[in-house]
Design a protein around this motif. Structure first.
Motif, PDB file in Angstrom:
ATOM      1  N   UNK A   1      17.093 -83.972  45.816  1.00  0.00           N
ATOM      2  CA  UNK A   1      18.467 -83.547  45.551  1.00  0.00           C
ATOM      3  C   UNK A   1      18.517 -82.069  45.197  1.00  0.00           C
ATOM      4  N   UNK A   2      17.568 -81.669  44.337  1.00  0.00           N
ATOM      5  CA  UNK A   2      17.515 -80.250  43.956  1.00  0.00           C
ATOM      6  C   UNK A   2      17.274 -79.383  45.176  1.00  0.00           C
ATOM      7  N   UNK A   3      16.341 -79.827  46.027  1.00  0.00           N
ATOM      8  CA  UNK A   3      16.048 -79.061  47.235  1.00  0.00           C
ATOM      9  C   UNK A   3      17.290 -78.958  48.115  1.00  0.00           C
ATOM     10  N   UNK A   4      18.031 -80.074  48.202  1.00  0.00           N
ATOM     11  CA  UNK A   4      19.242 -80.078  49.020  1.00  0.00           C
ATOM     12  C   UNK A   4      20.244 -79.065  48.485  1.00  0.00           C
ATOM     13  N   UNK A   5      20.415 -79.069  47.161  1.00  0.00           N
ATOM     14  CA  UNK A   5      21.383 -78.128  46.591  1.00  0.00           C
ATOM     15  C   UNK A   5      20.964 -76.697  46.858  1.00  0.00           C
ATOM     16  N   UNK A   6      19.662 -76.464  46.700  1.00  0.00           N
ATOM     17  CA  UNK A   6      19.171 -75.119  46.958  1.00  0.00           C
ATOM     18  C   UNK A   6      19.434 -74.746  48.425  1.00  0.00           C
ATOM     19  N   UNK A   7      19.142 -75.662  49.308  1.00  0.00           N
ATOM     20  CA  UNK A   7      19.339 -75.376  50.734  1.00  0.00           C
ATOM     21  C   UNK A   7      20.797 -75.133  51.038  1.00  0.00           C
ATOM     22  N   UNK A   8      21.657 -75.901  50.378  1.00  0.00           N
ATOM     23  CA  UNK A   8      23.079 -75.694  50.602  1.00  0.00           C
ATOM     24  C   UNK A   8      23.481 -74.303  50.140  1.00  0.00           C
ATOM     25  N   UNK A   9      22.986 -73.923  48.948  1.00  0.00           N
ATOM     26  CA  UNK A   9      23.286 -72.588  48.466  1.00  0.00           C
ATOM     27  C   UNK A   9      22.839 -71.538  49.463  1.00  0.00           C
ATOM     28  N   UNK A  10      21.618 -71.731  49.959  1.00  0.00           N
ATOM     29  CA  UNK A  10      21.100 -70.771  50.924  1.00  0.00           C
ATOM     30  C   UNK A  10      21.921 -70.740  52.192  1.00  0.00           C
ATOM     31  N   UNK A  11      22.397 -71.910  52.590  1.00  0.00           N
ATOM     32  CA  UNK A  11      23.167 -71.956  53.830  1.00  0.00           C
ATOM     33  C   UNK A  11      24.521 -71.321  53.653  1.00  0.00           C
ATOM     34  N   UNK A  12      24.997 -71.341  52.421  1.00  0.00           N
ATOM     35  CA  UNK A  12      26.340 -70.815  52.195  1.00  0.00           C
ATOM     36  C   UNK A  12      26.398 -69.302  52.240  1.00  0.00           C
ATOM     37  N   UNK A  13      25.294 -68.677  51.850  1.00  0.00           N
ATOM     38  CA  UNK A  13      25.333 -67.217  51.750  1.00  0.00           C
ATOM     39  C   UNK A  13      25.712 -66.555  53.078  1.00  0.00           C
ATOM     40  N   UNK A  14      25.006 -66.855  54.156  1.00  0.00           N
ATOM     41  CA  UNK A  14      25.379 -66.200  55.410  1.00  0.00           C
ATOM     42  C   UNK A  14      26.833 -66.455  55.786  1.00  0.00           C
ATOM     43  N   UNK A  15      27.273 -67.696  55.530  1.00  0.00           N
ATOM     44  CA  UNK A  15      28.660 -68.007  55.869  1.00  0.00           C
ATOM     45  C   UNK A  15      29.610 -67.155  55.042  1.00  0.00           C
ATOM     46  N   UNK A  16      29.303 -67.040  53.751  1.00  0.00           N
ATOM     47  CA  UNK A  16      30.183 -66.266  52.881  1.00  0.00           C
ATOM     48  C   UNK A  16      30.220 -64.806  53.310  1.00  0.00           C
ATOM     49  N   UNK A  17      29.054 -64.253  53.520  1.00  0.00           N
ATOM     50  CA  UNK A  17      28.972 -62.845  53.934  1.00  0.00           C
ATOM     51  C   UNK A  17      29.792 -62.628  55.195  1.00  0.00           C
ATOM     52  N   UNK A  18      29.551 -63.534  56.145  1.00  0.00           N
ATOM     53  CA  UNK A  18      30.246 -63.411  57.416  1.00  0.00           C
ATOM     54  C   UNK A  18      31.754 -63.465  57.243  1.00  0.00           C
ATOM     55  N   UNK A  19      32.198 -64.463  56.468  1.00  0.00           N
ATOM     56  CA  UNK A  19      33.642 -64.636  56.290  1.00  0.00           C
ATOM     57  C   UNK A  19      34.234 -63.421  55.587  1.00  0.00           C
ATOM     58  N   UNK A  20      33.601 -62.985  54.513  1.00  0.00           N
ATOM     59  CA  UNK A  20      34.112 -61.826  53.782  1.00  0.00           C
ATOM     60  C   UNK A  20      34.240 -60.626  54.716  1.00  0.00           C
ATOM     61  N   UNK A  21      33.172 -60.401  55.450  1.00  0.00           N
ATOM     62  CA  UNK A  21      33.129 -59.239  56.328  1.00  0.00           C
ATOM     63  C   UNK A  21      34.233 -59.294  57.370  1.00  0.00           C
ATOM     64  N   UNK A  22      34.282 -60.396  58.108  1.00  0.00           N
ATOM     65  CA  UNK A  22      35.231 -60.477  59.212  1.00  0.00           C
ATOM     66  C   UNK A  22      36.670 -60.428  58.716  1.00  0.00           C
ATOM     67  N   UNK A  23      36.927 -61.225  57.677  1.00  0.00           N
ATOM     68  CA  UNK A  23      38.305 -61.269  57.169  1.00  0.00           C
ATOM     69  C   UNK A  23      38.730 -59.894  56.670  1.00  0.00           C
ATOM     70  N   UNK A  24      37.856 -59.230  55.918  1.00  0.00           N
ATOM     71  CA  UNK A  24      38.221 -57.911  55.384  1.00  0.00           C
ATOM     72  C   UNK A  24      38.532 -56.950  56.524  1.00  0.00           C
TER      73      UNK A  24
END
Lengths: 275, 518
Positions: free
Chosen positions: B37-60
């Motif tokens: 479960x911990x590994x999953x959460x970590x992986x989710x966090x890691x997966x979210x970063x690129x998405x967040x960066x991308x969204x912030x960048x494009x939307x801005x």
């Protein structure tokens, strides 16, 4: 009187023709394996190879594909599978016959109905399970999905049921527990049945093709049937070498059959489902 | 006076052993589950970063650019602004990435990005009216922009849940995949085992020695059943349920490197399998047709021939063992190897079959058995091989059935003066009918599953010669990962096969009630 002789002769002729039809492909396989390419590619084909001791094809086959590896894999998988299955089957059959627990017979009937489910259906998820647990492309994948056999448990349970209760009770009076009763009394008595299960299981494991083809990707883990298949699809049309390889693959089972024919036949008849 | 002391002691040991084992294994499983479960959460966090960066960048970039363009109608100015954006794009992206990974919040990131973009535009526009307008506009909408961008970024990021990550992770690139994928199951098992252990402990302390021994006796059968049922549960019951469910999950992605992910629930898989796509051949149906023909021809022929041969073998003959060996050999030999011999025998140019035909009628043309454009020829090959290879097993069963018929029935009939054929049809066949019925059912069930034969005879590609079968279709869908194959189709096809086999067997059983001697 002559009528009888005529009938008997016809009988033997019919049986003989039938036997030839059944055996001939094997003769063909073996004789072709000793032919050279030139002898193979003639029409009409020749019945007898020029040189019955021409082992060139065998040498070629042995060098082209790692048949030794395939052979070892097949043996490892076969022995492991048989050992594990024997263990689970003996224990389960004992529980379903000698031990008492609520819902025993109902559970067993349910189990029997599960036998109807074709493996082709289960294969999809079993494949995924093997991939997800990291066992894809390992020998474990060839053994683990088959550790329990409802069919063999059914056979053994029937046999156990035929062992009289009195033996059990007298053993209990002597102070032995279930475990020692099972292994010291029941198993020795059930030896014919166990041999049958062992042989059927060994044959099924040795000859299995579909499942290894699905879960094994690397040559080092292939078993004989699958290895043979890869060999033929890759070696194109050198049929004499293919025949040699096929003979190599068939030999062990053939020899086993020559020794254990009665047991195998009896087992199949009793079981009613192909090994 | 002396009671059997041994029995209670054994039961006690068993209970204690179970309490300890369940607790241990339970703890282990729970631990693994928590870890996964911990590994999953970590992986989710890691997966979210690129998405967040991308969204912030494009939307801005998009929203800011739109605002700036709105300050003027001069196309030249607008394109200069766009150039300003392009110049700074890369550095903005890198800055966002860095800030996101170091934990900056949305507001900081967006404001910084806006600032950098404005710099870029300033560089292109130079001092002047246009720039002042832009700067004014940006100041006024800054806060609004921040909240809008932040909102849509959060939307995109929230879409990445542990569940979606679990289904889209790749087996080969993810370490500890198994623990991560199965962490829920591990948790359930672990907690369950611990609960069992606790239950046993409670029962232990609320019972006296006799009661405890009895507890041990109740547990005992389950010990014997456990190894067996673990296998059945994981490899029979679970797959059965899973595949049934899977057949309703559409666009199921192949599970070798991308774990199962599907688009929606529905009957799409069944529709594809049963009806195909307009304009393309329905491979499943072709396979089903081949399989059905195979079953309907092979099984009766094989049964008839086997009855005859079994009858002959049952007569008192010499060399019984030899004949039996000859007849039963094909059964033990690997189908793959034997199929190869038959493939060679059916060879167009050098094959034995064509030689035989030529021998019988020298004027006929050699038949191209395996690559014929005439589908009937290909089917004939499959049927011939199918009948031949099913004979041994069938003969064994029928022979055994024949031997179970009481001899004295024959004797009585002979005394009555019945001829051989009368005996055969009035006595042998009826008494053999249960076995015949059994043989028909067993053989048709396995005939429906024909796979190895077509694969070996057609060198791995039966589809090239229109010789697919249903089993082949299922396997093909499991192993081929392109757009037109999917596990969902395999699952649907497997369910259809199961239903067909079931119905066919039921029909046979019903019909057999009429002619099988009870």
């Amino acid at each position: 009187m002559t009528r009888r002789i005529v009938f008997r002769t016809l009988l033997y002729i019919a049986l003989f023709i039938g036997a030839v039809v059944m055996v001939f492909p094997f003769y063909w396989m073996i004789s072709s394996s000793f032919k050279t390419a030139a002898e193979m590619n003639v029409f009409p084909p020749r019945m007898v190879p020029n040189n019955w001791l021409n082992f060139d094809n065998y040498v070629e086959a042995w060098h082209t594909a790692p048949f030794a590896t395939y052979f070892v894999n097949s043996i490892v998988v076969c022995v492991s599978s048989v050992a594990v299955v024997m263990f689970t089957t003996i224990l389960a059959a004992f529980a379903f016959s000698r031990l008492n627990f609520p819902g025993r017979d109902l559970l067993f009937t349910l189990l029997l109905s599960l036998m109807m489910i074709p493996f082709e259906l289960l294969v999809i998820t079993n494949y995924q399970t093997m991939v997800r647990t990291g066992l894809y492309d390992t020998l474990y994948a060839l053994v683990l999905p088959f550790t329990s056999s409802i069919f063999y448990t059914y056979i053994l349970r029937n046999f156990f049921l035929s062992i009289p209760d009195s033996l059990y009770y007298s053993a209990q009076v002597d102070g032995s527990g279930n475990w020692s009763y099972l292994w010291k009394v029941m198993v020795p008595i059930a030896r014919p049945s166990l041999v049958t299960i062992l042989l059927l299981n060994a044959m099924a494991s040795w000859n299995s093709f579909m499942w290894p083809k699905l879960v094994i990707a690397h040559d080092e883990f292939r078993t004989l049937p699958y290895g043979l298949f890869t060999f033929t699809t890759e070696s194109g049309s050198h049929n004499e070498i293919i025949m040699a390889a096929a003979t190599l693959v068939v030999m062990p089972m053939l020899i086993l059959f020559l020794f254990a024919r009665k047991q195998i036949v009896r087992g199949v008849a009793r079981g009613g489902i192909k090994g | 006076m002396t009671s059997l002391k041994k029995k209670p002691r054994r039961g006690l040991k068993r209970v204690i052993a179970h309490i300890a084992l369940f607790a241990l294994i339970g703890l282990l499983a729970t631990g693994l589950g928590v870890y996964g479960n911990a590994l999953m959460n970590k992986a989710t966090g890691n997966a979210r970063i690129p998405t967040r960066v991308d969204a912030l960048h494009k939307e801005t970039e998009n929203l800011l650019k739109a605002e700036m363009h709105a300050t003027t109608t001069d196309a030249k100015l607008q394109s200069q602004m766009t150039n300003g954006f392009s110049a700074k794009r890369k550095s903005v992206k890198n800055a966002i990435d860095e800030m996101a990974r170091s934990g900056a919040d949305d507001r900081e990131i967006i404001l910084s990005a806006i600032g950098t973009y404005v710099e870029g535009v300033k560089g292109k526009l130079g001092e002047g009216e246009a720039l002042t307008a832009v700067v004014e506009r940006v100041e006024s909408v800054k806060e609004a922009l921040v909240s809008k961008i932040s909102e849509s970024t959060n939307e995109a990021v929230d879409a990445i849940t542990p569940k979606s990550v679990r289904l889209s992770m790749s087996v080969s690139t993810t370490e500890n995949y198994a623990v991560m994928y199965y962490h829920t199951a591990l948790l359930w098992i672990g907690v369950g085992l611990i609960a069992l252990s606790a239950l046993l402990t409670v029962l232990w302390f609320t019972r006296d020695e006799e009661g405890r021994a009895r507890l041990g006796a109740i547990i005992e059968p389950f010990d014997y059943l456990l190894p067996f049922f673990v296998g059945v549960a994981i490899f029979t019951v679970y797959p059965m349920a899973r595949v049934a469910v899977m057949s309703f999950q559409e666009k199921y992605k192949l599970g070798r490197n991308a774990a199962g992910d599907f688009v929606k629930w529905g009957l799409g898989n069944y529709k594809f399998v049963l009806f195909g796509v307009e304009g393309t051949t329905n491979v499943f149906m072709r396979g089903l047709r081949n399989t059905a023909i195979y079953v309907l021809i092979t099984v009766p022929i094989s049964a008839a021939l086997s009855i005859l041969m079994a009858y002959l073998l049952n007569q008192k003959i010499k060399f019984n063992g030899l004949f039996q060996t000859a007849y039963f050999i094909p059964m033990v030999t690997t189908a793959t190897a034997v199929g190869l011999v038959w493939r060679w025998m059916f060879n167009e140019n050098f094959g034995l079959i064509n030689a035989l035909i030529q021998f019988i009628s020298p004027t006929s043309q050699p038949i191209n058995w395996l690559q014929s454009s005439n589908h009937a020829v290909s089917m004939a090959v499959l049927v011939i091989y199918g009948v031949w290879s099913s004979l041994p097993f069938t003969i064994i069963l029928l022979l055994s059935g024949l031997q179970n018929i009481d001899d004295h029935l024959y004797t009585v009939a002979k005394v009555d003066g019945s001829g051989a054929s009368r005996i055969f049809f009035r006595i042998t066949v009826p008494l053999l009918s249960p076995t015949i019925g059994l043989v028909l059912i067993i053989n048709s069930i396995s005939a429906f599953k024909v796979y190895t034969d077509v694969v070996v005879l057609w060198n791995g590609s039966p589809e090239g010669y229109a010789m697919e079968t249903v089993a082949w279709y299922i396997y093909n869908n499991i192993t081929t990962s392109d757009g037109t194959h999917s596990l969902g189709y395999a699952a649907a096809a497997a369910m259809v096969l199961f239903v067909i086999i079931f119905i066919f067997t039921m029909i046979q059983k019903y019909i057999q009630r009429k002619w099988v001697y009870q």
